[in-house]
Design a protein around this motif. Structure first.
Motif, PDB file in Angstrom:
ATOM      1  N   ARG A 132      -2.428 -18.342  -6.731  1.00  0.00           N
ATOM      2  CA  ARG A 132      -2.782 -18.485  -5.315  1.00  0.00           C
ATOM      3  C   ARG A 132      -3.804 -17.435  -4.887  1.00  0.00           C
ATOM      4  O   ARG A 132      -4.792 -17.741  -4.216  1.00  0.00           O
ATOM      5  CB  ARG A 132      -1.511 -18.360  -4.467  1.00  0.00           C
ATOM      6  CG  ARG A 132      -1.653 -18.848  -3.046  1.00  0.00           C
ATOM      7  CD  ARG A 132      -0.349 -18.691  -2.291  1.00  0.00           C
ATOM      8  NE  ARG A 132      -0.412 -19.314  -0.976  1.00  0.00           N
ATOM      9  CZ  ARG A 132       0.329 -18.944   0.051  1.00  0.00           C
ATOM     10  NH1 ARG A 132       1.223 -17.967  -0.086  1.00  0.00           N
ATOM     11  NH2 ARG A 132       0.220 -19.563   1.208  1.00  0.00           N
ATOM     12  N   SER A 133      -3.591 -16.198  -5.297  1.00  0.00           N
ATOM     13  CA  SER A 133      -4.488 -15.129  -4.859  1.00  0.00           C
ATOM     14  C   SER A 133      -5.851 -15.217  -5.532  1.00  0.00           C
ATOM     15  O   SER A 133      -6.885 -15.021  -4.885  1.00  0.00           O
ATOM     16  CB  SER A 133      -3.844 -13.767  -5.116  1.00  0.00           C
ATOM     17  OG  SER A 133      -3.615 -13.566  -6.499  1.00  0.00           O
ATOM     18  N   VAL A 134      -5.884 -15.528  -6.848  1.00  0.00           N
ATOM     19  CA  VAL A 134      -7.184 -15.543  -7.525  1.00  0.00           C
ATOM     20  C   VAL A 134      -7.987 -16.783  -7.151  1.00  0.00           C
ATOM     21  O   VAL A 134      -9.229 -16.732  -7.119  1.00  0.00           O
ATOM     22  CB  VAL A 134      -7.018 -15.424  -9.055  1.00  0.00           C
ATOM     23  CG1 VAL A 134      -6.384 -14.091  -9.420  1.00  0.00           C
ATOM     24  CG2 VAL A 134      -6.225 -16.581  -9.642  1.00  0.00           C
ATOM     25  N   VAL A 135      -7.334 -17.903  -6.856  1.00  0.00           N
ATOM     26  CA  VAL A 135      -8.061 -19.070  -6.378  1.00  0.00           C
ATOM     27  C   VAL A 135      -8.664 -18.791  -5.008  1.00  0.00           C
ATOM     28  O   VAL A 135      -9.821 -19.138  -4.733  1.00  0.00           O
ATOM     29  CB  VAL A 135      -7.145 -20.309  -6.349  1.00  0.00           C
ATOM     30  CG1 VAL A 135      -7.785 -21.439  -5.540  1.00  0.00           C
ATOM     31  CG2 VAL A 135      -6.844 -20.776  -7.763  1.00  0.00           C
ATOM     32  N   ALA A 136      -7.900 -18.139  -4.139  1.00  0.00           N
ATOM     33  CA  ALA A 136      -8.434 -17.768  -2.829  1.00  0.00           C
ATOM     34  C   ALA A 136      -9.647 -16.864  -2.986  1.00  0.00           C
ATOM     35  O   ALA A 136     -10.670 -17.032  -2.288  1.00  0.00           O
ATOM     36  CB  ALA A 136      -7.349 -17.077  -2.004  1.00  0.00           C
ATOM     37  N   GLN A 137      -9.556 -15.911  -3.883  1.00  0.00           N
ATOM     38  CA  GLN A 137     -10.681 -15.007  -4.131  1.00  0.00           C
ATOM     39  C   GLN A 137     -11.882 -15.771  -4.678  1.00  0.00           C
ATOM     40  O   GLN A 137     -13.025 -15.534  -4.266  1.00  0.00           O
ATOM     41  CB  GLN A 137     -10.253 -13.924  -5.113  1.00  0.00           C
ATOM     42  CG  GLN A 137     -11.341 -12.912  -5.440  1.00  0.00           C
ATOM     43  CD  GLN A 137     -10.874 -11.894  -6.473  1.00  0.00           C
ATOM     44  OE1 GLN A 137      -9.788 -12.018  -7.036  1.00  0.00           O
ATOM     45  NE2 GLN A 137     -11.691 -10.897  -6.718  1.00  0.00           N
ATOM     46  N   ARG A 138     -11.639 -16.694  -5.579  1.00  0.00           N
ATOM     47  CA  ARG A 138     -12.736 -17.452  -6.197  1.00  0.00           C
ATOM     48  C   ARG A 138     -13.456 -18.320  -5.170  1.00  0.00           C
ATOM     49  O   ARG A 138     -14.683 -18.489  -5.232  1.00  0.00           O
ATOM     50  CB  ARG A 138     -12.167 -18.316  -7.315  1.00  0.00           C
ATOM     51  CG  ARG A 138     -13.207 -18.852  -8.305  1.00  0.00           C
ATOM     52  CD  ARG A 138     -12.509 -19.542  -9.454  1.00  0.00           C
ATOM     53  NE  ARG A 138     -13.412 -19.943 -10.524  1.00  0.00           N
ATOM     54  CZ  ARG A 138     -13.779 -19.182 -11.533  1.00  0.00           C
ATOM     55  NH1 ARG A 138     -13.332 -17.928 -11.595  1.00  0.00           N
ATOM     56  NH2 ARG A 138     -14.592 -19.627 -12.477  1.00  0.00           N
ATOM     57  N   LEU A 139     -12.695 -18.887  -4.227  1.00  0.00           N
ATOM     58  CA  LEU A 139     -13.285 -19.776  -3.228  1.00  0.00           C
ATOM     59  C   LEU A 139     -13.721 -19.046  -1.966  1.00  0.00           C
ATOM     60  O   LEU A 139     -14.377 -19.644  -1.098  1.00  0.00           O
ATOM     61  CB  LEU A 139     -12.280 -20.873  -2.856  1.00  0.00           C
ATOM     62  CG  LEU A 139     -11.894 -21.846  -3.976  1.00  0.00           C
ATOM     63  CD1 LEU A 139     -10.812 -22.803  -3.493  1.00  0.00           C
ATOM     64  CD2 LEU A 139     -13.112 -22.625  -4.469  1.00  0.00           C
ATOM     65  N   GLY A 140     -13.331 -17.786  -1.831  1.00  0.00           N
ATOM     66  CA  GLY A 140     -13.688 -17.032  -0.638  1.00  0.00           C
ATOM     67  C   GLY A 140     -12.971 -17.505   0.605  1.00  0.00           C
ATOM     68  O   GLY A 140     -13.552 -17.523   1.698  1.00  0.00           O
ATOM     69  N   ILE A 141     -11.704 -17.901   0.452  1.00  0.00           N
ATOM     70  CA  ILE A 141     -10.914 -18.368   1.590  1.00  0.00           C
ATOM     71  C   ILE A 141      -9.632 -17.553   1.663  1.00  0.00           C
ATOM     72  O   ILE A 141      -9.252 -16.887   0.699  1.00  0.00           O
ATOM     73  CB  ILE A 141     -10.590 -19.874   1.473  1.00  0.00           C
ATOM     74  CG1 ILE A 141      -9.762 -20.153   0.201  1.00  0.00           C
ATOM     75  CG2 ILE A 141     -11.877 -20.699   1.461  1.00  0.00           C
ATOM     76  CD1 ILE A 141      -9.358 -21.613   0.049  1.00  0.00           C
ATOM     77  N   PRO A 142      -8.929 -17.570   2.794  1.00  0.00           N
ATOM     78  CA  PRO A 142      -7.672 -16.811   2.890  1.00  0.00           C
ATOM     79  C   PRO A 142      -6.616 -17.341   1.934  1.00  0.00           C
ATOM     80  O   PRO A 142      -6.573 -18.534   1.624  1.00  0.00           O
ATOM     81  CB  PRO A 142      -7.245 -17.014   4.352  1.00  0.00           C
ATOM     82  CG  PRO A 142      -8.483 -17.440   5.071  1.00  0.00           C
ATOM     83  CD  PRO A 142      -9.295 -18.202   4.087  1.00  0.00           C
ATOM     84  N   VAL A 143      -5.748 -16.459   1.496  1.00  0.00           N
ATOM     85  CA  VAL A 143      -4.651 -16.856   0.617  1.00  0.00           C
ATOM     86  C   VAL A 143      -3.798 -17.925   1.292  1.00  0.00           C
ATOM     87  O   VAL A 143      -3.317 -18.861   0.631  1.00  0.00           O
ATOM     88  CB  VAL A 143      -3.800 -15.628   0.225  1.00  0.00           C
ATOM     89  CG1 VAL A 143      -2.530 -16.050  -0.505  1.00  0.00           C
ATOM     90  CG2 VAL A 143      -4.604 -14.665  -0.636  1.00  0.00           C
ATOM     91  N   ALA A 144      -3.604 -17.801   2.574  1.00  0.00           N
ATOM     92  CA  ALA A 144      -2.781 -18.774   3.301  1.00  0.00           C
ATOM     93  C   ALA A 144      -3.377 -20.182   3.265  1.00  0.00           C
ATOM     94  O   ALA A 144      -2.667 -21.159   3.534  1.00  0.00           O
ATOM     95  CB  ALA A 144      -2.604 -18.325   4.744  1.00  0.00           C
ATOM     96  N   SER A 145      -4.651 -20.308   2.932  1.00  0.00           N
ATOM     97  CA  SER A 145      -5.299 -21.620   2.868  1.00  0.00           C
ATOM     98  C   SER A 145      -5.196 -22.262   1.497  1.00  0.00           C
ATOM     99  O   SER A 145      -5.760 -23.336   1.271  1.00  0.00           O
ATOM    100  CB  SER A 145      -6.777 -21.484   3.260  1.00  0.00           C
ATOM    101  OG  SER A 145      -6.904 -21.017   4.586  1.00  0.00           O
ATOM    102  N   VAL A 146      -4.508 -21.596   0.569  1.00  0.00           N
ATOM    103  CA  VAL A 146      -4.329 -22.127  -0.780  1.00  0.00           C
ATOM    104  C   VAL A 146      -2.858 -22.501  -0.965  1.00  0.00           C
ATOM    105  O   VAL A 146      -1.966 -21.671  -0.764  1.00  0.00           O
ATOM    106  CB  VAL A 146      -4.739 -21.105  -1.858  1.00  0.00           C
ATOM    107  CG1 VAL A 146      -4.481 -21.669  -3.251  1.00  0.00           C
ATOM    108  CG2 VAL A 146      -6.207 -20.726  -1.694  1.00  0.00           C
ATOM    109  N   THR A 147      -2.608 -23.743  -1.328  1.00  0.00           N
ATOM    110  CA  THR A 147      -1.263 -24.213  -1.654  1.00  0.00           C
ATOM    111  C   THR A 147      -1.176 -24.411  -3.156  1.00  0.00           C
ATOM    112  O   THR A 147      -2.010 -25.111  -3.740  1.00  0.00           O
ATOM    113  CB  THR A 147      -0.954 -25.538  -0.943  1.00  0.00           C
ATOM    114  OG1 THR A 147      -1.037 -25.338   0.477  1.00  0.00           O
ATOM    115  CG2 THR A 147       0.437 -26.035  -1.305  1.00  0.00           C
TER     116      THR A 147
END
Length: 715
Positions: free
Chosen positions: A370-385
């Motif tokens: 969840r955290s590394v996908v958020a970082q890769r996409l440049g979006i908040p962690v809360a926006s990744v399910t």
């Protein structure tokens, strides 16, 4: 036994009890995650009216839902962890539903690794059940105007002892939901446990048998496409150019896109993606590692072994103790790279939309995903399910997130949900391999044949060296199992010489224990032979009295009975501790020739402290033995021009049914209050037990693996 009390803070705490956890970070960089400060975390929103924690909820009809915080990879936690909640809650197991939780910080550590699934969640699960029970009892006591101490909970009912009145969970849910979650829920004394410590059938087996279980490879999403990636053959290679015309001409192929790891062919179905990938023309830049092959790796290991390392442990005079009088025993050992070869190849499904992403990731580390996908996409962690399907095996491979990044990158590029699937060849050729290693050992024996000095130098690539935050000159994963040698040797030294080989390496079931146990236990047998000692009696003399090592050794010897004799048969023994557990193993083998050995019987004694589900623990030990025996007999990955030479089960074979020995497991309850891991502990002792048996049967000493390549005196 006194009642154990846990605070609400502990109930909702995150973190893995008892140590640090290794997790894969963005772009494959490993990060050493220290346990974070515990803090309260609210439960996620629930449909059920009564949800006192993230792990348990009860609906208006009294049905109980339990959320499994960690991924089920075949180790049985979908049964074991619910057992803990049911034990404390007093629920009816027949009315309990187990649901895999998504990635969410409310569940604390969600990593399945280092044999810590049960150890890391044990207290959380008990406390979650105890808190819910206490709230239900409180509601019943208020309803009947009687003291809470007069009530007990059994099979989904709260029972008033003096009157015998029974209130079902469904009757109490509305009132219980209004009560405050207790700060210190009281746990049952162990004498009252009904389930923990007793054999329970696996709850996930029926679905796996009838095919209704859903693994990552089974995920289907509306509008989903399928992708396969062609990757550079050599480690570190890059795409110079590619021609997609022939791929796009394949019926069903929709897109061909370049991503960080190679070129992806996207299609309506997997078969079209396979055909499109086969038709793709790619010109590769070999990269800086194309000169690496098996002989170059061996030569580099030899140079590293000849270089003084960094001392990881020194007792007494260390290596200087070798200079005294007495017999000197020397040996060198070599172990190869190994692949994970999980039954379900790597796969991931991702749906990237503007500002959000949903991932179906069969990962051992979903919160890291969840955290590394958020970082890769440049979006908040809360926006990744991150949804967690069943995992068809892991063994450490699914701590890495390369396959997740591929799905995310492709979905972002095409604007559609996509499933990336690896073939078996992809899986083996592009694995994060168990590091190769070389070992040099010397021991000095006294007049009684006992070792009084021992030095062990380990040369191996570092799993952690790619992490900028890792500064220690000694990779702890490279020396584990050697640094903690339990034998009482006055002068002892263990050192590590880092061998910088560019092949990507990662965590493989039991990690450094997998090769250090082989080396230490084999060399101890060499010491026994050189000193005229019986290998079992030597171990008994060198182990501390009343130690858990000694207890499992005595138990396995008693269970095994008389050793086989004649006909090329021999018996070997090994003792090893890892992940808080202690294992002794005896292997009976028949040597057919210098390249063929039949392992006929394996007896295993294990002390893992409290075995929550003894049948499940035994199954894990049996699985570890088969896994480790497969590697000992067949496992090896070589490299040519920087590329892995193995590709499928024809050149990376697995143990067959007719090759599998009879396996007997006995539990030794040496520390009933302790919690040791079981998922990995069966792997380390099997190779040395087999090789020590070969020496007894044929008089030859295997110092290299796999055994299918032949075995003899030379290292």
């Amino acid at each position: 036994m006194p009642v154990v009390r846990l605070t609400r803070r502990q109930l909702l705490a995150a973190g893995l009890a008892g140590g640090a956890v290794l997790a894969i970070g963005a772009y494959g960089g490993y990060r050493l995650l220290r346990r974070r400060k515990q803090r309260r975390r609210p439960a996620p929103p629930r449909e059920q009216p009564f949800a006192p924690s993230a792990f348990v909820a009860i609906d208006a009809q009294g049905a109980v839902t339990l959320w499994l915080p960690r991924p089920e990879v075949g180790q049985g936690i979908a049964t074991t962890l619910p057992m803990l909640i049911v034990e404390e809650l007093g629920a009816d197991p027949a009315r309990v539903k187990v649901v895999q939780a998504p990635a969410d910080e409310a569940y604390g550590s969600q990593m399945t690794a280092v044999s810590a699934s049960v150890r890391g969640s044990f207290n959380d699960m008990l406390a979650a059940g105890a808190a819910a029970r206490e709230m239900l009892v409180g509601a019943a006591a208020a309803a009947l105007d009687r003291p809470a101490a007069e009530f007990r909970v059994h099979l989904g009912e709260v029972i008033h002892g003096p009157s015998g009145r029974r209130l079902a969970f469904a009757d109490l849910v509305p009132a219980a939901a209004k009560r405050r979650v207790p700060d210190e829920p009281a746990l049952k004394p162990r004498s009252e446990w009904q389930y923990v410590g007793k054999a329970m059938p696996r709850l996930d087996l029926p679905a796996k048998i009838d095919g209704s279980a859903r693994f990552g490879i089974d995920v289907r999403v509306p509008g989903m496409l399928f992708a396969m990636v062609v990757r550079p053959p050599a480690t570190g290679g890059k795409v110079r150019r590619f021609d997609a015309a022939d791929s796009l001409a394949v019926p069903g192929v929709r897109n061909v896109v370049a991503i960080a790891s190679g070129v992806a062919v996207v299609a309506d179905h997997t078969h079209a993606a396979m055909l499109g990938r086969r038709a793709l023309k790619v010109d590769w830049e070999p990269g800086p590692n194309a000169g690496w092959n098996a002989s170059a790796i061996d030569a580099h290991l030899e140079r590293s072994l000849g270089r003084a390392g960094v001392v990881a442990r020194r007792d007494g005079n260390g290596a200087k103790g070798l200079q005294g009088p007495g017999k000197i025993v020397r040996a060198e050992y070599r172990l190869p790279y190994l692949a994970h070869a999980t039954m379900e190849p790597m796969n991931c499904t991702a749906d990237v939309r503007p500002g959000q992403c949903v991932v179906w990731a069969p990962s051992q580390s979903p919160t890291t995903v969840r955290s590394v996908v958020a970082q890769r996409l440049g979006i908040p962690v809360a926006s990744v399910t991150v949804n967690i399907p069943l995992l068809g095996g892991a063994f450490g491979r699914r701590v890495n997130n390369d396959y997740v990044f591929e799905a995310v990158d492709i979905s972002r590029a095409i604007g559609r949900p996509v499933q990336v699937l690896w073939t078996r060849e992809d899986d083996i050729r592009h694995d994060w391999f168990r590091p190769c290693s070389a070992h040099r050992l010397e021991a000095r024996l006294d007049g009684d044949g006992l070792p009084v000095a021992l030095a062990h130098r380990i040369a191996a690539p570092s799993i952690l060296s790619g992490d900028p935050a890792f500064k220690d000159p000694v990779d702890p994963t490279a020396v584990e199992g050697a640094k903690e040698i339990p034998y009482r040797v006055p002068d002892l030294q263990v050192e590590y010489s880092r061998a910088e080989v560019p092949m990507q390496v990662g965590f493989w079931r039991s990690v450094g224990h997998s090769y250090n146990a082989f080396v230490v236990e084999s060399f101890l047998d060499e010491i026994a032979a050189a000193g005229g000692q019986d290998p079992v009696l030597l171990r008994r003399r060198l182990l501390a009295p009343a130690s858990r090592h000694l207890a499992v050794l005595d138990a396995v010897v008693a269970k095994a009975g008389p050793a086989p004799a004649g006909g090329g048969r021999g018996r070997g023994v090994a003792v090893h501790a890892s992940y808080g557990s202690y294992v002794a193993m005896i292997a009976d083998v028949r040597v057919e020739d210098r390249a063929r050995v039949k392992v006929e019987r394996v007896v295993c004694a294990a002390d893992c402290g409290l075995a929550v589900n003894p049948d499940g623990a035994a199954a894990q030990l049996e699985g570890g033995i088969v896994f480790g025996l497969t590697a000992a007999l067949y496992g090896r990955v070589d490299f040519e021009a920087g590329a892995a030479s193995a590709s499928n089960f024809d050149d990376y074979p697995l143990l067959r049914f007719d090759e599998t020995p009879a396996i007997e497991v006995v539990h030794v309850n040496g520390a009933p209050s302790a919690l040791g891991g079981v998922g990995e502990i069966g792997v380390p002792p099997i190779a040395p037990a087999v090789c020590n048996a070969i020496f007894r049967a044929a008089g030859v000493r295997p110092r290299t693996l796999p055994l299918s390549r032949g075995f003899g005196e030379s290292a």
